[in-house]
Every structure is written in structure tokens, then in C-alpha cells.
Design a protein around this motif. Structure first.
Motif, PDB file in Angstrom:
ATOM      1  N   LYS A  74      37.398  25.894  29.998  1.00 40.47           N
ATOM      2  CA  LYS A  74      37.363  26.792  31.147  1.00 40.47           C
ATOM      3  C   LYS A  74      36.067  27.594  31.168  1.00 40.47           C
ATOM      4  N   GLY A  75      35.642  28.065  29.979  1.00 42.32           N
ATOM      5  CA  GLY A  75      34.404  28.820  29.905  1.00 42.32           C
ATOM      6  C   GLY A  75      33.195  27.988  30.302  1.00 42.32           C
ATOM      7  N   GLN A  76      33.137  26.740  29.826  1.00 41.07           N
ATOM      8  CA  GLN A  76      32.022  25.869  30.189  1.00 41.07           C
ATOM      9  C   GLN A  76      32.034  25.546  31.678  1.00 41.07           C
ATOM     10  N   LYS A  77      33.219  25.344  32.234  1.00 44.50           N
ATOM     11  CA  LYS A  77      33.315  25.074  33.673  1.00 44.50           C
ATOM     12  C   LYS A  77      32.842  26.274  34.486  1.00 44.50           C
ATOM     13  N   MET A  78      33.191  27.475  34.009  1.00 44.51           N
ATOM     14  CA  MET A  78      32.758  28.685  34.705  1.00 44.51           C
ATOM     15  C   MET A  78      31.238  28.815  34.662  1.00 44.51           C
ATOM     16  N   LEU A  79      30.643  28.544  33.502  1.00 46.93           N
ATOM     17  CA  LEU A  79      29.189  28.630  33.404  1.00 46.93           C
ATOM     18  C   LEU A  79      28.505  27.535  34.217  1.00 46.93           C
ATOM     19  N   GLY A  80      29.178  26.400  34.371  1.00 50.11           N
ATOM     20  CA  GLY A  80      28.583  25.307  35.138  1.00 50.11           C
ATOM     21  C   GLY A  80      28.456  25.609  36.621  1.00 50.11           C
ATOM     22  N   ALA A 141      33.492  33.774  31.421  1.00 52.71           N
ATOM     23  CA  ALA A 141      33.237  32.690  30.474  1.00 52.71           C
ATOM     24  C   ALA A 141      33.188  33.224  29.047  1.00 52.71           C
ATOM     25  N   ARG A 142      32.555  34.396  28.855  1.00 53.48           N
ATOM     26  CA  ARG A 142      32.512  34.992  27.509  1.00 53.48           C
ATOM     27  C   ARG A 142      33.902  35.422  27.058  1.00 53.48           C
ATOM     28  N   THR A 143      34.725  35.859  28.020  1.00 56.31           N
ATOM     29  CA  THR A 143      36.107  36.228  27.671  1.00 56.31           C
ATOM     30  C   THR A 143      36.887  35.010  27.196  1.00 56.31           C
ATOM     31  N   TYR A 144      36.694  33.879  27.880  1.00 56.83           N
ATOM     32  CA  TYR A 144      37.340  32.645  27.441  1.00 56.83           C
ATOM     33  C   TYR A 144      36.884  32.260  26.031  1.00 56.83           C
ATOM     34  N   ASP A 145      35.593  32.366  25.789  1.00 58.67           N
ATOM     35  CA  ASP A 145      35.064  32.023  24.464  1.00 58.67           C
ATOM     36  C   ASP A 145      35.631  32.946  23.384  1.00 58.67           C
ATOM     37  N   HIS A 146      35.752  34.224  23.731  1.00 62.10           N
ATOM     38  CA  HIS A 146      36.292  35.171  22.748  1.00 62.10           C
ATOM     39  C   HIS A 146      37.745  34.861  22.432  1.00 62.10           C
ATOM     40  N   ARG A 147      38.530  34.573  23.435  1.00 62.60           N
ATOM     41  CA  ARG A 147      39.941  34.231  23.216  1.00 62.60           C
ATOM     42  C   ARG A 147      40.065  32.936  22.410  1.00 62.60           C
ATOM     43  N   ALA A 148      39.182  31.986  22.689  1.00 59.70           N
ATOM     44  CA  ALA A 148      39.201  30.743  21.908  1.00 59.70           C
ATOM     45  C   ALA A 148      38.838  31.006  20.452  1.00 59.70           C
TER      46      ALA A 148
END
Length: 213
Positions: A74-80, A141-148
Motif C-alpha cells: 500500500k505504501g509503495q502504491k501510494m508513493l507511485g 505511505a510512511r505511516t504504512y511503512d511504520h505499521r509494517a
């Protein structure tokens, strides 16, 4: 008429005491065997219990890993999606530049002689909205990365716990095996003594069995 010679065998009371002692010894031997097998079964139960706990933790670990992978995607998709917005912002900036001043002879825009119109302010507003959207996407995207990352850290902690349960399971299984072997040796000795008694008839009571509790 005189009686014959007195019998040389043991008296009935002595023979009865010997049989009683032998019966009591056999009963104690089988009781010890049962007790050893009971303790072995207890350790086996603890072993399988620890295996069950480790299996549940491993299932939870895989679930967390799956969730972490989804969050990263999800984070990568958001950054894309950000490059498209940045391209749109650049195009709007060019439109603003074109409408804010007429180009000079050398191609450099000149300051307009009249005030900025509503169409230009509208373009500025759209640029600010897109810039805000880019920042929001970056934050999400950073929030997704942090949760991951939090879920990945949790899997590492659970892995240590699962390994501890598996190690304890191995120790309990080793204890169960030890008690089973003691019970098998004691049962073999007891059955051997019983077979010997049946083969040789009554006599002195056998010595106590080895490995008695």
C-alpha cells in the motif's frame, strides 16, 4: 505304633509368610511401573502442550508477516501516484507563468501591467491543493511503512517465544523418554523374576527389583 520322621520342608506358617512377601513385592513392582509410566505420560502431555503453543505462535507470525507485506505494498502504491501529481503541478506552474506575464522578445516572461486575474489565482489554488495531496500521500505511505515495521518487530519477538516453547517441548520429551525406559527396564526385570519363580517353583523370595521408586 510310633510315627515316622518329621517333615523337613518349611512349616505352613513360614511358607505363607514367604508367599505374602513375594506377592507384596510383585504388587510394589507393578505399582512402581505404573507410577513411572504416569510420570512419562505427564511429561509427554507437557511436551505436546508446548508444541501446541509454538504452533499457534507460528500461525500468528505468518499472519503478521502477511499484514506487513500488504502494508508495504500500500505504501509503495501510494508513493507511485506522486510522480503524476508532480507532473500536473509542473504543468500548472507553466500555465501560471504563461498567464501571469507576456513573453518578451528574448523569451523571458515580463511582469504584467495589470493585476493577476481570477484564472491565475485559481491555478495557484489548484497547485497548493496538489502539493498538499502529495504531502498527505507521503505521510500516509510512511505511516504504512511504520505499521509494517511494527508488525515485523512483533514477529521477531514472537519467533523467540516460539523457539523457547519448542526447546521446552524437547526437554519434556526427553524426560518422558527417560521415564519410559526406566519403566520398561523395571517391567522386564519383574516379568523375568515372575517367569523364574514359575519355572523353579516356590523358594526364597527374589531380591527387590532395580530402579524402584
Amino acid at each position: 505304633m510310633s510315627g515316622g520322621p518329621a517333615p523337613t520342608g518349611p512349616s505352613p506358617s513360614v511358607a505363607g509368610a514367604s508367599v505374602h512377601r513375594e506377592s507384596r513385592w510383585l504388587g510394589q513392582g507393578y505399582a512402581d511401573i505404573t507410577k513411572l509410566r504416569e510420570i512419562a505420560a505427564k511429561h509427554e502431555r507437557l511436551s505436546t502442550r508446548n508444541q501446541q503453543r509454538a504452533a499457534r505462535i507460528n500461525t500468528r507470525i505468518e499472519k503478521l508477516r502477511h499484514q506487513a507485506a500488504i502494508l508495504r505494498e500500500k505504501g509503495q502504491k501510494m508513493l507511485g501516484r506522486i510522480p503524476d501529481l508532480e507532473s500536473e503541478i509542473a504543468q500548472l506552474d507553466r500555465d501560471i507563468q504563461a498567464r501571469s506575464g507576456r513573453p518578451s522578445a528574448d523569451g523571458i516572461p515580463m511582469t504584467p501591467s495589470v493585476g493577476i486575474g481570477s484564472d491565475v489565482t485559481s491555478l495557484h489554488y489548484r497547485v497548493r491543493k496538489l502539493q498538499q495531496k502529495v504531502v498527505d500521500m507521503q505521510h500516509k505511505a510512511r505511516t504504512y511503512d511504520h505499521r509494517a515495521a511494527m508488525r515485523t518487530q512483533k514477529t521477531a519477538e514472537l519467533k523467540i517465544k516460539a523457539d523457547r516453547y519448542l526447546e521446552q517441548s524437547k526437554l519434556e520429551e526427553a524426560e518422558a523418554q527417560s521415564y519410559r525406559q526406566r519403566a520398561d527396564r523395571l517391567q522386564a526385570a519383574t516379568e523375568g523374576e515372575v517367569a523364574a519363580r514359575l519355572g523353579t517353583g516356590s523358594g526364597a523370595p527374589p531380591p527387590p527389583p532395580p530402579d524402584s521408586l
